[in-house]
Design an enzyme around this catalytic site. Structure first.
Site, short mmCIF file in Angstrom:
data_model
loop_
_atom_site.label_atom_id
_atom_site.label_comp_id
_atom_site.label_asym_id
_atom_site.label_seq_id
_atom_site.Cartn_x
_atom_site.Cartn_y
_atom_site.Cartn_z
N LYS A 124 61.11 18.14 82.01
CA LYS A 124 60.03 19.07 81.72
C LYS A 124 60.10 20.23 82.70
O LYS A 124 60.05 20.02 83.90
CB LYS A 124 58.69 18.34 81.83
CG LYS A 124 57.49 19.19 81.55
CD LYS A 124 56.25 18.33 81.55
CE LYS A 124 55.00 19.19 81.56
NZ LYS A 124 53.79 18.37 81.57
N GLY B 42 55.29 23.93 74.57
CA GLY B 42 53.85 24.17 74.60
C GLY B 42 53.56 25.22 75.63
O GLY B 42 54.48 25.83 76.18
N THR B 43 52.32 25.42 75.91
CA THR B 43 51.96 26.41 76.92
C THR B 43 52.46 25.97 78.29
O THR B 43 52.64 26.77 79.17
CB THR B 43 50.45 26.60 76.97
OG1 THR B 43 49.84 25.35 76.75
CG2 THR B 43 49.99 27.57 75.94
N PHE B 44 52.68 24.66 78.44
CA PHE B 44 53.12 24.14 79.72
C PHE B 44 54.58 24.46 80.00
O PHE B 44 55.03 24.37 81.12
CB PHE B 44 52.93 22.62 79.75
CG PHE B 44 53.61 21.93 78.61
CD1 PHE B 44 54.96 21.61 78.68
CD2 PHE B 44 52.91 21.62 77.46
CE1 PHE B 44 55.59 21.01 77.61
CE2 PHE B 44 53.54 21.02 76.40
CZ PHE B 44 54.88 20.70 76.47
N GLY B 45 55.33 24.78 78.95
CA GLY B 45 56.75 25.02 79.15
C GLY B 45 57.55 24.27 78.10
O GLY B 45 57.07 24.03 76.99
N GLU B 46 58.75 23.91 78.48
CA GLU B 46 59.62 23.25 77.51
C GLU B 46 59.98 21.86 77.99
O GLU B 46 60.03 21.61 79.19
CB GLU B 46 60.91 24.04 77.35
CG GLU B 46 60.73 25.42 76.78
CD GLU B 46 61.98 26.26 76.94
OE1 GLU B 46 62.48 26.74 75.92
OE2 GLU B 46 62.46 26.40 78.08
N VAL B 47 60.25 20.98 77.05
CA VAL B 47 60.73 19.65 77.39
C VAL B 47 62.07 19.43 76.70
O VAL B 47 62.24 19.76 75.53
CB VAL B 47 59.74 18.56 76.94
CG1 VAL B 47 60.24 17.20 77.38
CG2 VAL B 47 58.36 18.81 77.51
N ASP C 30 43.84 15.45 78.55
CA ASP C 30 44.55 16.00 77.40
C ASP C 30 45.03 14.89 76.48
O ASP C 30 46.20 14.84 76.09
CB ASP C 30 45.72 16.88 77.86
CG ASP C 30 46.21 17.80 76.73
OD1 ASP C 30 45.48 17.92 75.72
OD2 ASP C 30 47.29 18.38 76.85
N GLY D 240 60.25 19.46 72.98
CA GLY D 240 58.83 19.82 73.07
C GLY D 240 58.66 21.23 73.56
O GLY D 240 59.51 21.77 74.25
#
Lengths: 382, 437
Positions: A54, A33-38, A155, A31
């Site tokens: 995460k 996204g703006t949140f970072g990586e998973v 979200d 994954g």
């Protein structure tokens, strides 16, 4: 806690600590996204258990550890439910010269094999009506649980709904979640309305509401439910304005008749609201959704006025879940698919489409919007 | 040198410990895979929203202790740190719950790390930042640094000067960020605290005293003061709440049901209440501290520790995060005591202390600046008065009267003297007023 319990507690006490992330071995990125990586990762010890890691994004973090991550951690510590993703622990990398003595933190979750967006984008995955019911029932169960714990998810979208290979659904990504409170003594809440991925954003947020509540998540649930049949998000606007137009075309014009009080929302006069649109939720979805109960429930979830929108409890009591075919287990269907399905790994659903449309992270590290800084917007949240 | 050897020995011991731990873990894991049933155990990680309670041996042999810090000095340092957090919180207009959280995590942290190795003031700042976020009232690090700087200047009777945005500010800010992370790391993110405030209200309702504001306030005062002790690491918030009710009622001479004893309703034992009471009351009995001595002690130990480490480092590189170099003006006490002339001394050489400090050459103040300050000094002093809240007339008055006997902050002596006479209720009230709502 009585004396005995306390004694036992103290006896078994171990000072809380953060393990090093080296106890896990990254397997694949699943994954972004703006949140970072998973990442998918494997425990190195004899368990060999899979987890999802995460990364807590901390570059550009001028104010120290991000409050959003603190919230996410607190919320996940609070929520323990079958239909909410389980936080195992928080890990860190060793501080060393290469990272300027700043370690990175990871949230470690139980690994789930699929996400709903990934499953829906794969044409080989076919859901029967009973299976769709099961998905929705679990989704609403999860929402019921988090809302009764006074948490808003903020979200909801198919990519944030995980499904294990055993068919257990888990709500994930509480990166935008927060606790909410009922308005007491006439004091209204002032939450940020720059939340929820645009395609799943409810009309009240698009109109600038800052005193919202659980219905924002139920709108998303409605969108996801429709997606179970349409297989792609039902309203794919590119801008807030376009999204509102799409909503009006589906749910009818936004007027004070269908939604008393809407005129008080900040952006009611600033947005261009299509007039004379008829509500045609059932009509437009009927070609996809053959089941009349399903259509009816969708109609109740996609209600413009948040105060009239179904909450998770009444949705769970809807006949949709209590008529044949009854909700049925997903594991048999999922057993036919051995490969993990994530939105991130899936090929683009339609060429030319943005995969991550306007994921909102207001105030977040990615791009602090100047409008927020200028307008004296005190909600530092993000 | 003996110390070095000791250190090395310790290190080896630590290594051994780690090995043991690993072994234990492996054992556990193999047990599990053999059992096969309980696949879900991840070492010894506790992820919980419950308050952490520490076992007796952890409370007695602290990391600072093993670095050679004596118990008394450590207690004083803890109290001072808590008071800093409280005062900074008031100036930052944080809700009281944030100060309470900050103090509890500050206390917890120093049961995992040593006061010798980790600067008390920087950690206190990190705790304020972190607590402000945890309690949903975030404050900027910049504001926190400003406020700490302000407290420092007020308590040492200096001219009030804004923080200069120079390299040492940047360094300090980075240290605060790191301190915050370190706290999170050391506490394994168990940084959410259950506070007894609400519990006290509930208990007083049950006891029929909910309308007695004086009692409520008294209990809360005790509760807020108790944060400086270690009771939150020894007892559940319910127990602390009972003890505060007990102390408050005793202070105001209000009867509580005795047969059956009221606290049994809340499932709290008398002995633990007494324990909390004793620990809280001991705070008020403590003699005032010579801050200089405290500072000297920590400085010396730190120097010794750093020497030992530098030597131990010689060949092998250990993975330990080096504690960042402190900015020059930042002594172990965070410059709390007006000692060196890093800030220009006020021109009126009121006390011998001040005249002494002028004689030391300021590290980053040039003469021109000094002269400038002279002109403004009277103005900036009055500015400091306007900073303090109008709600606290007492403090302002006191400060104006300029009777600074000790170099210790007024905030401090004020809270200390609370129970030793005077008008405890009033003092408590203006300190705690804004928290009620």
């Amino acid at each position: 806690m009585n004396t005995k319990e306390k004694e036992k507690y103290i006896e078994e006490f171990d000072f809380p600590h953060c393990d090093e992330s080296t106890k896990y071995e990254k397997v694949a990125k699943i994954g972004q996204g703006t949140f970072g990586e998973v990442f998918k990762a494997k425990e190195k010890n004899s368990n060999k258990k899979f987890v999802a890691m995460k990364k807590v994004l901390m570059d550009n973090e001028k104010e120290g550890f991000p409050i959003t991550a603190l919230r996410e951690i607190k919320i996940l510590q609070l929520l323990k439910h079958e239909n909410v993703v389980n936080l195992i622990e928080i890990c860190r990398t060793r501080a060393a010269q290469y990272n300027r003595y700043r370690s990175t933190f990871y949230l470690v979750f139980d690994f789930c094999e699929h996400d709903l967006a990934g499953l829906l984008s794969n044409v080989n995955v076919k859901f029967s009506l009973g299976e769709i019911k099961k998905v929705m029932q679990q989704l609403l169960n999860g929402l019921y649980y988090i809302h009764s714990n006074k948490i808003l998810h903020r979200d909801m979208k198919a990519a944030n709904v995980l499904i294990t290979k055993n068919g257990i659904l888990k709500l994930a990504d509480f990166g935008l979640a927060r606790a909410f409170s009922a308005n007491k003594n006439g004091q209204v809440n002032r939450y940020t309305n720059r939340v929820v991925t645009l395609w799943y954003r409810p009309p009240e947020l698009l109109l600038g509401d800052r005193n919202y509540g659980p219905p924002v998540d139920l709108w998303g649930a409605g969108c996801i439910m429709a997606e179970m049949w349409t297989r792609s998000p039902i309203m794919q606007g590119n801008t807030e304005q376009q999204q509102l137009t799409l909503i009006s075309q589906l749910c009818g014009s936004v007027t004070t008749e269908v939604w008393p009080g809407v005129e008080n929302l900040e952006l009611f006069n600033k947005m261009e609201l299509p007039k004379g649109q008829k509500r045609k939720v059932k009509e437009r979805l009927k070609p996809y959704v053959k089941d009349p109960f399903a259509c009816d429930l969708l109609d109740k979830l996609l209600i413009l006025d948040p105060s009239k929108r179904y909450d998770s409890d009444s949705a769970l009591n809807h006949d949709f879940f209590w008529t044949d075919p009854m909700p049925c287990d997903l594991s048999k269907m999922l057993a036919q698919h051995t490969q993990s399905m994530f939105e991130y790994l899936a090929p683009p659903r339609r060429p030319g489409h943005m995969r991550h449309p306007h994921h909102p992270v207001p105030g977040g590290p990615a791009k602090p919007s100047s409008s927020m800084a200028d307008s004296g917007y005190q909600d530092r949240v993000f | 040198m003996g110390t070095q050897k000791e250190k090395e020995k310790e290190k080896e011991k630590d290594k051994d410990k780690d090995k043991d731990k690993d072994k234990d873990k492996e054992k556990e894991n193999s047990n599990q895979s053999a059992g096969g049933k309980n696949a879900k155990s991840y070492g010894k990680i506790v992820l919980t929203l419950q308050n952490c309670l520490l076992p007796e041996e952890k409370l007695n042999s602290t990391p600072s202790h093993s670095d050679g810090l004596d118990t008394e000095t450590e207690t004083d340092l803890r109290i001072l740190g808590c008071e800093l957090i409280q005062t900074a919180g008031i100036l930052l207009k944080l809700p009281q719950v944030a100060m309470a959280t900050g103090q509890v995590i500050f206390q917890r942290f120093y049961y995992s790390k040593s006061l010798v190795r980790h600067n008390m003031e920087t950690t206190a700042m990190g705790c304020v930042c972190l607590a402000s976020k945890i309690e949903e009232a975030p404050r900027r690090i910049r504001d926190v640094i400003n406020v700490f700087n302000h407290i420092k200047q007020v308590s040492s009777q200096k001219t009030i000067q804004p923080v200069i945005l120079d390299q040492s500010y940047v360094t300090l800010k980075n240290q605060v960020i790191k301190a915050e992370r370190r706290v999170l790391k050391e506490l394994g993110f168990c940084v959410h605290v259950k506070h007894p405030h609400k519990i006290i209200v509930m208990y007083l309702q049950v006891l029929g005293y909910e309308k007695n504001r004086a009692l409520m306030q008294q209990c809360w005062n005790y509760m807020n003061d108790s944060l400086r002790s270690d009771v939150f690491l020894r007892h559940q918030p319910e127990t602390v709440a009972c003890a505060c009710v007990y102390l408050g009622a005793r202070q105001l001479q209000l009867p509580l049901p005795a047969t059956p004893a009221w606290f049994r309703l809340f499932k709290v034992s008398e002995s633990s209440i007494r324990d909390v009471c004793r620990r809280v009351l001991r705070l008020y009995a403590r003699p005032s501290i010579s801050a200089e001595q405290l500072e000297k002690r920590v400085d010396e130990l730190r120097r010794r520790y750093e020497e030992a480490r530098a030597k131990a480092r010689g060949g092998e590189v250990d993975g330990h995060t080096p504690s960042p170099p402190l900015p020059k003006h930042h002594n172990a006490w965070g410059g709390f005591i007006s000692r060196s002339g890093t800030h220009a001394a006020p021109e009126r050489a009121k006390s011998p202390r001040h005249s002494r400090s002028t004689s030391l050459s300021p590290s980053r103040t040039d003469i021109a600046k000094h002269g400038k300050r002279k002109k403004h000094s009277s103005r900036s002093r009055s500015r400091s008065h306007s900073h303090s809240r109008s709600r606290k007339p007492k403090k302002t008055q006191r400060r104006r009267s300029g009777s600074h006997k000790s170099s210790r902050s007024h905030y401090r002596s004020r809270s200390r003297s609370r129970d030793r006479g005077g008008d405890p209720d009033k003092t408590g009230k203006h300190r705690n007023k804004h928290r009620r709502h």
